[in-house]
Motif scaffolding. Structure first.
Motif, PDB file in Angstrom:
ATOM      1  N   GLY A  10       0.789  -1.229   0.000  1.00  0.00           N
ATOM      2  CA  GLY A  10       0.000   0.000   0.000  1.00  0.00           C
ATOM      3  C   GLY A  10       0.820   1.279   0.000  1.00  0.00           C
ATOM      4  O   GLY A  10       0.266   2.366   0.100  1.00  0.00           O
ATOM      5  N   GLY A  63       3.459   1.959  -2.373  1.00  0.00           N
ATOM      6  CA  GLY A  63       4.190   2.231  -3.597  1.00  0.00           C
ATOM      7  C   GLY A  63       4.433   0.993  -4.433  1.00  0.00           C
ATOM      8  O   GLY A  63       4.526  -0.119  -3.917  1.00  0.00           O
ATOM      9  N   MET A  64       4.497   1.217  -5.759  1.00  0.00           N
ATOM     10  CA  MET A  64       4.964   0.155  -6.639  1.00  0.00           C
ATOM     11  C   MET A  64       6.417  -0.130  -6.284  1.00  0.00           C
ATOM     12  O   MET A  64       6.874  -1.264  -6.256  1.00  0.00           O
ATOM     13  N   HIS A  81      -1.230   3.266 -13.220  1.00  0.00           N
ATOM     14  CA  HIS A  81      -1.740   2.315 -12.236  1.00  0.00           C
ATOM     15  C   HIS A  81      -2.724   2.942 -11.264  1.00  0.00           C
ATOM     16  O   HIS A  81      -3.396   2.240 -10.525  1.00  0.00           O
ATOM     17  N   ALA A  82      -2.779   4.274 -11.229  1.00  0.00           N
ATOM     18  CA  ALA A  82      -3.583   4.912 -10.186  1.00  0.00           C
ATOM     19  C   ALA A  82      -4.454   6.060 -10.697  1.00  0.00           C
ATOM     20  O   ALA A  82      -5.148   6.687  -9.913  1.00  0.00           O
ATOM     21  N   TYR A 139      -9.826  -0.521   5.458  1.00  0.00           N
ATOM     22  CA  TYR A 139     -10.144  -1.930   5.219  1.00  0.00           C
ATOM     23  C   TYR A 139     -10.607  -2.577   6.519  1.00  0.00           C
ATOM     24  O   TYR A 139     -11.527  -3.411   6.515  1.00  0.00           O
ATOM     25  N   LEU A 169       0.055  -7.431   0.446  1.00  0.00           N
ATOM     26  CA  LEU A 169       1.351  -8.088   0.554  1.00  0.00           C
ATOM     27  C   LEU A 169       2.442  -7.123   0.118  1.00  0.00           C
ATOM     28  O   LEU A 169       2.281  -6.395  -0.866  1.00  0.00           O
ATOM     29  N   SER A 207      -1.166 -12.738  -6.163  1.00  0.00           N
ATOM     30  CA  SER A 207      -0.283 -11.652  -5.765  1.00  0.00           C
ATOM     31  C   SER A 207      -0.581 -10.365  -6.523  1.00  0.00           C
ATOM     32  O   SER A 207      -0.332  -9.287  -6.012  1.00  0.00           O
ATOM     33  N   LEU A 217      -2.935  -9.003  -4.289  1.00  0.00           N
ATOM     34  CA  LEU A 217      -2.425  -8.887  -2.922  1.00  0.00           C
ATOM     35  C   LEU A 217      -1.338  -7.815  -2.831  1.00  0.00           C
ATOM     36  O   LEU A 217      -1.295  -7.053  -1.865  1.00  0.00           O
ATOM     37  N   ILE A 218      -0.451  -7.787  -3.843  1.00  0.00           N
ATOM     38  CA  ILE A 218       0.612  -6.777  -3.821  1.00  0.00           C
ATOM     39  C   ILE A 218      -0.015  -5.460  -4.261  1.00  0.00           C
ATOM     40  O   ILE A 218      -0.110  -5.162  -5.437  1.00  0.00           O
ATOM     41  N   GLU A 219      -0.464  -4.700  -3.279  1.00  0.00           N
ATOM     42  CA  GLU A 219      -1.204  -3.474  -3.567  1.00  0.00           C
ATOM     43  C   GLU A 219      -0.264  -2.281  -3.435  1.00  0.00           C
ATOM     44  O   GLU A 219       0.360  -2.090  -2.406  1.00  0.00           O
ATOM     45  N   TYR A 220      -0.195  -1.493  -4.501  1.00  0.00           N
ATOM     46  CA  TYR A 220       0.711  -0.345  -4.482  1.00  0.00           C
ATOM     47  C   TYR A 220       0.135   0.801  -3.674  1.00  0.00           C
ATOM     48  O   TYR A 220       0.860   1.579  -3.061  1.00  0.00           O
ATOM     49  N   SER A 221      -1.195   0.934  -3.741  1.00  0.00           N
ATOM     50  CA  SER A 221      -1.873   1.967  -2.967  1.00  0.00           C
ATOM     51  C   SER A 221      -3.339   1.580  -2.905  1.00  0.00           C
ATOM     52  O   SER A 221      -3.878   1.064  -3.880  1.00  0.00           O
ATOM     53  N   PRO A 222      -4.012   1.820  -1.760  1.00  0.00           N
ATOM     54  CA  PRO A 222      -5.457   1.566  -1.752  1.00  0.00           C
ATOM     55  C   PRO A 222      -6.192   2.452  -2.751  1.00  0.00           C
ATOM     56  O   PRO A 222      -7.291   2.127  -3.180  1.00  0.00           O
ATOM     57  N   GLN A 266      -5.087   3.018  -5.779  1.00  0.00           N
ATOM     58  CA  GLN A 266      -4.729   2.639  -7.146  1.00  0.00           C
ATOM     59  C   GLN A 266      -6.003   2.351  -7.939  1.00  0.00           C
ATOM     60  O   GLN A 266      -7.057   2.077  -7.363  1.00  0.00           O
ATOM     61  N   ALA A 267      -5.909   2.425  -9.264  1.00  0.00           N
ATOM     62  CA  ALA A 267      -7.104   2.272 -10.097  1.00  0.00           C
ATOM     63  C   ALA A 267      -7.039   0.999 -10.923  1.00  0.00           C
ATOM     64  O   ALA A 267      -7.795   0.843 -11.873  1.00  0.00           O
ATOM     65  N   TYR A 268      -6.169   0.087 -10.541  1.00  0.00           N
ATOM     66  CA  TYR A 268      -5.991  -1.137 -11.337  1.00  0.00           C
ATOM     67  C   TYR A 268      -6.994  -2.210 -10.938  1.00  0.00           C
ATOM     68  O   TYR A 268      -7.137  -2.521  -9.761  1.00  0.00           O
ATOM     69  N   ARG A 322     -10.580  -1.630  -3.928  1.00  0.00           N
ATOM     70  CA  ARG A 322     -11.084  -2.890  -3.353  1.00  0.00           C
ATOM     71  C   ARG A 322     -12.568  -2.801  -3.012  1.00  0.00           C
ATOM     72  O   ARG A 322     -13.295  -3.785  -3.123  1.00  0.00           O
ATOM     73  N   TRP A 344     -15.347  -5.331  -4.127  1.00  0.00           N
ATOM     74  CA  TRP A 344     -16.220  -6.037  -3.178  1.00  0.00           C
ATOM     75  C   TRP A 344     -17.684  -5.874  -3.582  1.00  0.00           C
ATOM     76  O   TRP A 344     -18.468  -6.818  -3.507  1.00  0.00           O
TER      77      TRP A 344
END
Lengths: 221, 285
Positions: free
Chosen positions: A65, A67-68, A95-96, A194, A213, B31, B34-39, B41-43, B112, B116
């Motif tokens: 959460g 950063g890439m 990505h954002a 969350y 993760l 992953s 699971l590997i989230e860069y930012s809550p 993010q728009a992916y 997310r 959901w």
């Protein structure tokens, strides 16, 4: 529709400031370099012991959460059981929707270290907290945009627990001094928003739904 | 390396191979999420994108009927348990053409949350359509909504009725005079080809303090000028209201949030006829 202020204890800005200030406090503490004790210690040994308040590691991480890619540094206290880190992260626009810059502070406690081989050790469990601040959101909320308590949550500050483990390898030493150490770690984390979603929807949401993760490398020098 | 295993241990080789496949598959599939860069993010994965277009394709065209019957419900924000109960209830209804969710799908404008909600609403038997709410626009919610659903302003025709859905969350735009997009709305209302009735759907009703005050008169005037308009539908206030607040013959309806465990079924036919039914479900919980 506006939501009522659910959590009066919720002061993420204060927590962020406190965590960010920790390394500064440490750096501001003892600078008595010309005291007799320090001089004596220096005279006794050819290499001075690491000063506890100086950063002793660098980290590079993806996910969690913040950063890439995020790059950080920090100090280790309490016989290397407590890590205090500051990280700067980046999420590209693709990505954002917008380019995000993130600054995070993380405190992580690792009570055990299990030697596996002469140079290899496992840290089976680390627990901690992190907080982050995000710049670059399209609509972060401007002063005066909303009536008081319109949204009770912050768009930019996140706080959350962290759980993880790591595997350390002591690098062959090049010069005299502390041996460098490379640690590969993962962290499972979540955040305040969350957690509240999960707490209020125990039937529909599960812990994997709210987990993030992070994978990272830490170089201790 | 696996093919070099001794031939006497095929079971071990198979076990290792399936274990590795599981691990690789799990890491690849899991992953990414699971590997989230930012809550913020728009992916989202490709299969979760473009829900508006996907649902409109599922809706298709009405054949041989002048009547449209749809479920109308409001804010799903952070009510995931309730959303599951809602889906169960709607799936027991018969003769529903589609479900209309009047915005605030999310509470914090996070990817997310949209996932959901979408994963639960995707279990609806009828297709579902949405309009963007103010909570969907905080942070980077705008880009997330565009990814998961599609355009913020759009129209579709069904059974002789033109549905016009648009962003009216003026406060999220800082009351900049751009939201709602009145020229766009007027163009849609002026296009009379193919539909004998109009229904306008937005999240914030023009009676609310979160509607850009500078645009209220222009908005209501545009609706008033359309003789085909059946009614205006909104969410945001989390309760049912119905009336003609501008005393101009235009009916404005608002609906419940998911929390209220109630929804409406609207039936529209004839010139500007409609019937409103209220369904209550699971109130004992």
């Amino acid at each position: 529709m506006r939501r009522a202020l659910l959590t009066t204890w919720y002061k993420p800005h204060a927590l962020l400031l406190a965590l960010l200030a920790l390394p500064l406090l440490a750096a501001a503490a003892p600078t008595d370099t010309d005291s007799v004790a320090v001089l004596n210690r220096r005279a006794d040994r050819p290499t001075a012991p690491r000063r506890w308040y100086l950063p002793n590691h660098l980290t590079v991480q993806t996910g969690g959460g913040i950063g890439m890619l995020s790059i950080g540094t920090g100090l280790s206290l309490a016989h290397d059981r407590l890590d205090l880190d500051v990280l700067a992260g980046y999420v590209p626009r693709q990505h954002a929707g917008t380019t995000l810059s993130v600054v995070a502070a993380k405190a992580k406690y690792s009570p055990w270290k299990l030697p596996l081989a002469p140079r290899l050790a496992l840290t089976p469990l680390s627990v901690g907290v992190y907080t982050s601040y995000t710049w670059g959101l399209r609509n972060p909320g401007k002063p005066g945009q909303y009536p008081d308590d319109y949204y009770w949550f912050s768009n930019t500050v996140r706080v959350g627990p962290v759980l993880g483990s790591g595997l350390s390898y002591v690098l062959p030493s090049t010069t005299a001094g502390h041996p460098h150490k490379l640690t590969a770690y993962y962290e499972l984390a979540t955040n305040d928003l969350y957690l509240i979603s999960y707490a209020q929807n125990r039937r529909a949401l599960s812990l994997p739904d709210i987990a993030t993760l992070a994978l990272g490398l830490k170089l201790t020098f | 390396m696996l093919h070099e295993f001794p031939a006497c241990l095929p079971w071990l080789r198979d076990l290792l191979r399936s274990g590795l496949q599981l691990l690789a598959g799990g890491l690849l599939l899991g992953s990414c999420q699971l590997i989230e860069y930012s809550p913020n993010q728009a992916y989202v994965p490709v299969r979760e994108r473009g829900q508006t277009a996907r649902n409109l394709q599922l809706l298709g065209a009405a054949t041989g009927t002048d009547t449209v019957r749809f479920v109308f419900v409001g804010d799903t924000q952070r009510f995931y348990d309730e959303t599951e109960a809602f889906v169960t209830s709607v799936n027991q209804q018969r003769g529903i053409d589609f479900v209309l969710v009047a915005g605030d799908l999310s509470d914090f404008g996070l990817t997310r949350e949209f996932q959901w909600v979408n994963r639960r609403l995707a279990a609806l038997r009828p297709p579902y359509l949405t309009v963007i709410g103010n909570h969907d626009l905080v942070g980077n919610g705008r880009a997330i909504y565009q990814h998961v659903y599609g355009p913020l302003n759009y129209t579709f025709d069904y059974a002789g009725t033109r549905f016009i859905l648009l962003d009216t969350n003026g406060r999220e735009d800082g009351f900049g005079g751009r939201v709602p997009d009145l020229p766009w709305l007027r163009r849609q209302l002026a296009d009379t080809a193919g539909a004998r009735r109009t229904v306008v759907v937005s999240h914030v009703p023009p009676t609310d303090e979160d509607f850009d005050p500078a645009l209220v008169s222009g908005y209501t005037a545009a609706l008033r000028a359309d003789p085909r308009l059946v009614f205006h539908l909104s969410g945001h206030v989390h309760r049912f209201t119905a009336g003609q607040p501008f005393h101009d013959g235009v009916s404005y309806l608002t609906t419940y949030s998911l929390k209220k465990r109630r929804y409406h079924i609207l039936t529209v036919w004839g010139a500007r006829q409609f019937r409103l039914e209220t369904v209550a479900y699971g109130l004992d919980k």
